[in-house]
Motif scaffolding. Structure first.
Motif, PDB file in Angstrom:
ATOM      1  N   MET A 102      42.876  31.602  44.449  1.00  0.00           N
ATOM      2  CA  MET A 102      43.054  31.970  43.047  1.00  0.00           C
ATOM      3  C   MET A 102      41.809  32.633  42.480  1.00  0.00           C
ATOM      4  SD  MET A 102      46.104  31.331  42.691  1.00  0.00           S
ATOM      5  CE  MET A 102      46.076  32.022  41.055  1.00  0.00           C
ATOM      6  N   LEU A 103      40.648  32.268  43.007  1.00  0.00           N
ATOM      7  CA  LEU A 103      39.419  32.950  42.577  1.00  0.00           C
ATOM      8  C   LEU A 103      39.456  34.421  42.981  1.00  0.00           C
ATOM      9  CD1 LEU A 103      36.645  32.643  41.263  1.00  0.00           C
ATOM     10  CD2 LEU A 103      35.727  32.065  43.520  1.00  0.00           C
ATOM     11  N   VAL A 104      39.911  34.689  44.221  1.00  0.00           N
ATOM     12  CA  VAL A 104      40.061  36.073  44.687  1.00  0.00           C
ATOM     13  C   VAL A 104      41.122  36.797  43.865  1.00  0.00           C
ATOM     14  CG1 VAL A 104      40.751  37.526  46.626  1.00  0.00           C
ATOM     15  CG2 VAL A 104      39.281  35.536  47.016  1.00  0.00           C
ATOM     16  N   PHE A 105      42.242  36.122  43.629  1.00  0.00           N
ATOM     17  CA  PHE A 105      43.351  36.728  42.881  1.00  0.00           C
ATOM     18  C   PHE A 105      42.902  37.133  41.477  1.00  0.00           C
ATOM     19  CE2 PHE A 105      47.034  36.610  40.126  1.00  0.00           C
ATOM     20  CZ  PHE A 105      48.019  37.241  40.858  1.00  0.00           C
ATOM     21  N   CYS A 106      42.272  36.211  40.767  1.00  0.00           N
ATOM     22  CA  CYS A 106      41.844  36.500  39.391  1.00  0.00           C
ATOM     23  C   CYS A 106      40.751  37.574  39.367  1.00  0.00           C
ATOM     24  CB  CYS A 106      41.346  35.229  38.728  1.00  0.00           C
ATOM     25  SG  CYS A 106      42.632  33.969  38.485  1.00  0.00           S
ATOM     26  N   SER A 107      39.846  37.557  40.343  1.00  0.00           N
ATOM     27  CA  SER A 107      38.780  38.567  40.391  1.00  0.00           C
ATOM     28  C   SER A 107      39.352  39.960  40.579  1.00  0.00           C
ATOM     29  CB  SER A 107      37.794  38.235  41.517  1.00  0.00           C
ATOM     30  OG  SER A 107      37.196  36.974  41.325  1.00  0.00           O
ATOM     31  N   VAL A 108      40.362  40.072  41.442  1.00  0.00           N
ATOM     32  CA  VAL A 108      40.974  41.384  41.702  1.00  0.00           C
ATOM     33  C   VAL A 108      41.613  41.932  40.433  1.00  0.00           C
ATOM     34  CG1 VAL A 108      42.851  42.554  42.913  1.00  0.00           C
ATOM     35  CG2 VAL A 108      41.327  41.031  44.160  1.00  0.00           C
ATOM     36  N   ILE A 163      48.502  49.824  43.314  1.00  0.00           N
ATOM     37  CA  ILE A 163      48.927  49.395  44.652  1.00  0.00           C
ATOM     38  C   ILE A 163      47.816  48.615  45.343  1.00  0.00           C
ATOM     39  CG2 ILE A 163      49.623  50.231  46.932  1.00  0.00           C
ATOM     40  CD1 ILE A 163      50.930  52.609  45.563  1.00  0.00           C
ATOM     41  N   PHE A 164      46.589  49.095  45.212  1.00  0.00           N
ATOM     42  CA  PHE A 164      45.459  48.395  45.832  1.00  0.00           C
ATOM     43  C   PHE A 164      45.314  46.987  45.264  1.00  0.00           C
ATOM     44  CE2 PHE A 164      40.969  47.170  45.726  1.00  0.00           C
ATOM     45  CZ  PHE A 164      40.660  47.204  47.078  1.00  0.00           C
ATOM     46  N   ALA A 165      45.492  46.832  43.947  1.00  0.00           N
ATOM     47  CA  ALA A 165      45.380  45.507  43.334  1.00  0.00           C
ATOM     48  C   ALA A 165      46.475  44.574  43.850  1.00  0.00           C
ATOM     49  CB  ALA A 165      45.456  45.629  41.822  1.00  0.00           C
ATOM     50  N   ILE A 166      47.687  45.093  44.006  1.00  0.00           N
ATOM     51  CA  ILE A 166      48.786  44.268  44.538  1.00  0.00           C
ATOM     52  C   ILE A 166      48.478  43.813  45.959  1.00  0.00           C
ATOM     53  CG2 ILE A 166      51.217  44.321  45.234  1.00  0.00           C
ATOM     54  CD1 ILE A 166      51.745  46.203  42.895  1.00  0.00           C
ATOM     55  N   GLN A 167      48.052  44.746  46.791  1.00  0.00           N
ATOM     56  CA  GLN A 167      47.784  44.398  48.188  1.00  0.00           C
ATOM     57  C   GLN A 167      46.560  43.499  48.327  1.00  0.00           C
ATOM     58  OE1 GLN A 167      47.640  47.903  50.624  1.00  0.00           O
ATOM     59  NE2 GLN A 167      49.715  48.561  50.104  1.00  0.00           N
ATOM     60  N   ALA A 168      45.501  43.774  47.561  1.00  0.00           N
ATOM     61  CA  ALA A 168      44.284  42.971  47.675  1.00  0.00           C
ATOM     62  C   ALA A 168      44.513  41.539  47.207  1.00  0.00           C
ATOM     63  CB  ALA A 168      43.163  43.619  46.867  1.00  0.00           C
ATOM     64  N   ALA A 228      46.744  39.798  49.753  1.00  0.00           N
ATOM     65  CA  ALA A 228      45.970  39.500  50.963  1.00  0.00           C
ATOM     66  C   ALA A 228      45.017  38.339  50.719  1.00  0.00           C
ATOM     67  CB  ALA A 228      45.199  40.732  51.402  1.00  0.00           C
ATOM     68  N   GLY A 229      44.460  38.230  49.490  1.00  0.00           N
ATOM     69  CA  GLY A 229      43.589  37.106  49.168  1.00  0.00           C
ATOM     70  C   GLY A 229      44.326  35.783  49.229  1.00  0.00           C
ATOM     71  N   LEU A 230      45.540  35.753  48.680  1.00  0.00           N
ATOM     72  CA  LEU A 230      46.343  34.529  48.751  1.00  0.00           C
ATOM     73  C   LEU A 230      46.710  34.184  50.190  1.00  0.00           C
ATOM     74  CD1 LEU A 230      48.786  35.110  45.742  1.00  0.00           C
ATOM     75  CD2 LEU A 230      46.695  33.752  45.783  1.00  0.00           C
ATOM     76  N   LEU A 231      47.115  35.202  50.953  1.00  0.00           N
ATOM     77  CA  LEU A 231      47.527  34.965  52.336  1.00  0.00           C
ATOM     78  C   LEU A 231      46.357  34.494  53.187  1.00  0.00           C
ATOM     79  CD1 LEU A 231      49.856  35.272  54.440  1.00  0.00           C
ATOM     80  CD2 LEU A 231      48.996  37.595  54.843  1.00  0.00           C
TER      81      LEU A 231
END
Length: 449
Positions: A384-390, A411-416, A419-422
């Protein structure tokens, strides 16, 4: 007929106007200008009377004679044209330019009786101040305007969906711009989306194959399956953003993105709440034992997804997204993009995703120090830290870009973020399952730190 004196001839050859003092009344000026014309009367070689009519027109036509000095010094007169004021407009003036013989002293044939050269197509005339009207400068037409004839006083503006060519002499259709699959950026984003979805599929296959092991069963494997499938759809939904925007794709872009991310975030929230409840349920006399199970987790996922679904329906029925031809964003081009329609509904969908992400992050952060047997909260906190930062970084970047690059940033924000969650939630588990089988045991997971 009377001849002009040298001064008058010099004035006309340099295209200088005859200045008349403004102190004279208009009637006096006309009388002075036409004083000689009224008194012209003579007979030509054919004994024909020549005079001017009341309308100041010659009473008869005349021939245009080219005077040529032959090499032997003999003067030769060659008729090269004629003028008949009483003939039709197409036949009143006739001249044979090929029959004209110019003096050898002329540096240019035919000689130019102008102060300035003609302005070619693509240029317009700009009259010089305090100079005769035949003295002008040729300036190029502005962007989006053309002149398709010589010596035009003004340029013509192209239609809204057209633009001037390089020479500014014709209007051509504007360039159509959108993020396509054929260009390098579109191909790179398509490839990354497919690669991430394949990795997601492999992880899902690993979890299905090792479904009865303690690591997979911990914290509800059913929710893990839902989360993995929703993340796979998130990776694939970025493909809808690539290509020419159409009515269907514009509707599916943000609605699919909003629904799949709401399922993903609500699944993470359900997993976090499951971790907290499982820890407190192990305490003696805890009343949370009766709430343990998958029912509460699925209820959280279903209720959050249903709320987001209602928001999307309100959006689609009030003002759905639609293709929009933006002609102001790019100079000389038409940017085809998806207009969000109702901005209020669009921000409500994004706001609900932000709410789910915030609740999940806060809950996971507060439970990050639970014992190792329930340490999935640590992975969720990092994810979630990665998700919110993106997405926090995405907002200023998205607002500062234009055209197809704005879509690429989205698109980059969706994929990044996906990918952070995964990576943060499932990659550590996959490494333990495949590389450290000794950690995939109930004895290891239940031991105290």
């Amino acid at each position: 007929m009377t001849h002009m004196n040298d001064l008058e001839e010099s004035r006309l050859s340099h295209c200088e106007p005859i200045v008349v003092k403004e102190s004279f009344p208009k009637s006096s000026i006309n009388a002075q200008l036409h004083h000689y014309l009224k008194n012209v009367y003579f007979k030509n070689n054919l004994d024909e009377e020549i005079f001017f009519t009341e309308n100041r027109d010659l009473n008869t036509g005349y021939n245009i004679i080219n005077i040529v000095y032959l090499p032997n010094g003999v003067l030769h007169r060659e008729i090269v044209g004629s003028y008949n004021p009483y003939a039709s407009q197409e036949q009143n003036f006739i001249i044979n330019e090929k029959a004209i013989v110019w003096e050898s002293t002329f540096t240019q044939t035919p000689p130019q009786a102008k102060c300035s050269e003609s302005c070619p197509p693509g240029f317009m005339k700009l009259t010089r101040e305090s100079e005769p009207i035949c003295c002008f400068d040729c300036i190029p037409c502005p962007q989006g305007e053309i002149s398709n004839q010589s010596d035009m006083n003004n340029c013509m503006k192209c239609q809204e969906d057209h633009w001037s060519n390089h020479k500014r002499d014709t209007c051509i259709p504007k360039l159509i711009i959108f993020l396509s699959y054929e260009e390098a950026l579109g191909m790179a984003l398509t490839t990354s989306s497919i690669i991430f979805s394949l990795i997601n599929t492999i992880i899902l296959g690993i979890f299905i194959h090792y479904r009865d092991t303690p690591i997979v069963r911990a914290n509800n494997r059913g929710i893990s399956y839902i989360l993995l499938i929703s993340l796979m759809i998130c990776f694939l939904c970025s493909l809808i953003f690539i290509g020419r925007p159409e009515p269907v794709t514009c509707i599916l872009r943000h609605t699919t993105f909003g629904m799949t991310f709401s399922i993903s975030l609500s699944s993470i929230l359900a997993k976090t709440i499951t971790v907290v409840m499982a820890f407190h349920a192990t305490k003696p006399g805890s009343k949370l034992r009766k709430w343990m199970g998958s029912r509460i987790s699925y209820t959280i996922i279903l209720s959050c997804s249903l709320f987001q679904f209602i928001l999307c329906l309100i959006w689609l029925f009030s003002a759905p997204p639609f293709p929009y031809h933006n002609m102001q964003s790019e100079i000389g081009a038409i940017l085809i993009e998806c207009n969000e329609g109702s901005m209020i509904a669009f921000y409500c969908v994004l706001g609900f995703l932000g709410f789910l992400a915030s609740i999940s992050f806060i809950t996971a952060f507060l439970s990050r120090n639970l014992p190792d047997s329930f340490n999935e909260a640590k992975y969720i906190t990092f994810s979630m830290l990665v998700f919110c930062s993106v997405w926090i970084t995405f907002i200023p970047t998205y607002l500062s870009t234009r055209g197809k690059y704005m879509v690429a940033v989205e698109i980059f924000a969706i994929q990044a973020s996906s990918a952070g969650l995964l990576g943060c939630i499932f990659m550590p588990k996959c490494c333990s399952i495949l590389l450290r089988p000794d950690m995939n045991s109930r004895k290891y997971l239940t031991k105290k730190p």
